[in-house]
Write an enzyme that holds these catalytic residues in place. Structure first.
Site, mmCIF file in Angstrom:
data_model
loop_
_atom_site.group_PDB
_atom_site.id
_atom_site.type_symbol
_atom_site.label_atom_id
_atom_site.label_comp_id
_atom_site.label_asym_id
_atom_site.label_seq_id
_atom_site.Cartn_x
_atom_site.Cartn_y
_atom_site.Cartn_z
ATOM 1 C CE LYS A 1 -14.560 -7.363 2.544
ATOM 2 N NZ LYS A 1 -13.630 -6.504 3.255
ATOM 3 C CE LYS B 1 -6.461 -10.093 0.117
ATOM 4 N NZ LYS B 1 -7.907 -9.948 0.016
ATOM 5 C CE LYS C 1 -4.207 -1.944 1.864
ATOM 6 N NZ LYS C 1 -4.975 -2.241 3.051
HETATM 7 P P1 ATP Z 1 -10.048 -5.341 1.440
HETATM 8 O O1 ATP Z 1 -9.590 -5.327 0.001
HETATM 9 O O2 ATP Z 1 -10.960 -4.199 1.785
HETATM 10 O O3 ATP Z 1 -8.917 -5.539 2.420
HETATM 11 P P2 ATP Z 1 -10.606 -8.165 1.629
HETATM 12 O O4 ATP Z 1 -11.284 -8.864 0.518
HETATM 13 O O5 ATP Z 1 -9.136 -8.373 1.781
HETATM 14 O O6 ATP Z 1 -10.999 -6.631 1.539
HETATM 15 P P3 ATP Z 1 -10.985 -8.291 4.497
HETATM 16 O O7 ATP Z 1 -12.178 -7.655 5.143
HETATM 17 O O8 ATP Z 1 -9.693 -7.562 4.567
HETATM 18 O O9 ATP Z 1 -11.364 -8.597 2.978
HETATM 19 O O10 ATP Z 1 -10.793 -9.757 5.074
HETATM 20 C C1 ATP Z 1 -11.830 -10.538 5.643
HETATM 21 C C2 ATP Z 1 -11.398 -11.993 5.728
HETATM 22 O O11 ATP Z 1 -11.382 -12.573 4.425
HETATM 23 C C3 ATP Z 1 -9.989 -12.197 6.292
HETATM 24 O O12 ATP Z 1 -9.996 -13.344 7.129
HETATM 25 C C4 ATP Z 1 -9.141 -12.467 5.074
HETATM 26 O O13 ATP Z 1 -8.019 -13.270 5.367
HETATM 27 C C5 ATP Z 1 -10.124 -13.211 4.192
HETATM 28 N N1 ATP Z 1 -9.819 -13.043 2.769
HETATM 29 C C6 ATP Z 1 -9.758 -11.864 2.101
HETATM 30 N N2 ATP Z 1 -9.483 -12.086 0.802
HETATM 31 C C7 ATP Z 1 -9.359 -13.429 0.649
HETATM 32 C C8 ATP Z 1 -9.075 -14.281 -0.471
HETATM 33 N N3 ATP Z 1 -8.867 -13.770 -1.668
HETATM 34 N N4 ATP Z 1 -9.024 -15.610 -0.278
HETATM 35 C C9 ATP Z 1 -9.232 -16.141 0.953
HETATM 36 N N5 ATP Z 1 -9.507 -15.393 2.056
HETATM 37 C C10 ATP Z 1 -9.573 -14.064 1.904
HETATM 38 MG MG MG Z 2 -8.050 -7.307 3.285
#
Ligand code: ATP
Ligand code: MG
Length: 329
Positions: A196, A193, A112
């Protein structure tokens, strides 16, 4: 007494199948074996700018979604981080035992900070707040996706350092990763990965996507120039689609091979899409039912906050006493 589980998700963007297969599905599964607390981490969300009205809406929406995926308020507490001031309070105490160098080594922070000219202090502090979320409830187990493994190591390091400086205060938390689906990759780019916060309409499958959108995104997912699935030589995009199907269906690796080996990519994708559609349909139906019940979601959040508040206050008091901070009777 049951051991405690804690995990969190940010109310940013729309929850996707990576969140579900990597974390949320596990939350619902293990809630009966543990004393479980699941947290919507809005203080983490504001480490990046969020449009205030949108954020308010997302918090309630996400709470509804967590109930829809099977978080059972009879067995689990479902809380919003900022409704319990102890998270921020403990985070400060932990900040004071954390070397900046530990935080600067975090790969998410590095990624980031490289992408922006200036970076908010919150992005650097993010894993300390996460450590506070976990240590506040003396959680023994933290079910997360693989992207959080490094932050979990740090949470343990911070707990250890606090305990060795001020005496045993915190339970050492263990990371709980799923065997399949721990890192779901973007459909448009299987080297990144699924997130969101990532842009691009073909990147993620949201848990609320319509069946036709799910099918379209999977049919367009990046693969390679081979015609059919060869388990001796799986490219990242193909491996990701197979992992998604396996995680939804909870197949052992041998089963995935029987199902997909030799299939032409088009047929493999159709099969993966049908699996995703059929697994998401009941969740979507349940979501619509839950949000139609006026006031229900907020009632769960309020009751849960009442339930966990004494646990959080007890830990903050212990940490303050250990550090010699003022603790009036
Ligand atoms: P952001 O991009 O806003 O960080 P994010 O998709 O990474 O969103 P988080 O809210 O940060 O989501 O994470 C919520 C949970 O989902 C955490 O336990 C994280 O490890 C898991 N997670 C996030 N992305 C993945 C992925 N691509 N595959 C498996 N687990 C995931
Ligand atoms: Mg995340």
């Amino acid at each position: 007494m049951k051991a405690r589980v804690l995990s969190g998700i940010q109310p940013t963007g729309s929850p996707h199948i990576g969140n579900y297969l990597g974390a949320l599905k596990n939350w619902a599964k293990i809630q009966y074996d543990y004393d479980s607390i699941y947290c919507i981490v809005d203080l983490h969300a504001v480490t990046a700018y969020q449009e205030p009205d949108e954020l308010r809406g997302k918090i309630e929406e996400l709470a509804g979604m967590l109930l829809a995926i099977g978080i059972d308020p009879k067995h689990s507490a479902l809380i919003v981080q900022s409704s319990i001031p102890c998270h921020a309070e403990l985070a400060w105490m932990l900040t004071c035992v954390t070397p900046v160098g530990w935080l600067e080594r975090m790969t998410q922070y590095k990624a980031k900070s490289l992408a922006q000219e200036t970076i908010g202090d919150g992005v650097l502090q993010y894993p300390v707040l996460m450590a506070a979320d976990i240590l506040l409830y003396q959680a023994a187990v933290v079910p997360v996706g693989d992207d959080q493994s490094q932050h979990m190591e740090l949470a343990r390091d911070i707990a250890q350092r606090f305990n060795s400086l001020y005496g045993d205060t915190f339970v050492m938390p263990a990371t709980h990763l799923p065997t399949v689906g721990a890192r779901v990759m973007g459909l448009d780019d299987p080297t990144k990965k699924m997130s969101k916060s990532a842009s691009g309409t073909g990147h993620a499958i949201s848990l609320l996507d319509k069946p036709e959108d799910i099918r379209r995104k999977i049919m367009r997912a990046t693969t390679d120039s081979q015609p059919s699935v060869d388990f001796g030589n799986l490219s990242p995009g193909v491996a990701n689609l197979i992992e998604i199907a396996s995680a939804f269906e909870e197949w052992a690796p041998a089963r995935a091979q029987t199902e997909f080996h030799g299939l032409r990519y088009g047929d493999m994708k159709k099969r993966v899409a049908e699996i995703a559609v059929s697994r998401l349909e009941p969740i979507q139906e349940e979501y619509r039912r839950i949000v139609a019940e006026k006031g229900y979601v907020n009632q769960v959040l309020e009751k849960s906050a009442e339930h966990v508040m004494p646990i959080a206050q007890d830990t903050v008091r212990k940490a303050k006493e250990a550090m010699g901070l003022y603790t009036p009777l």
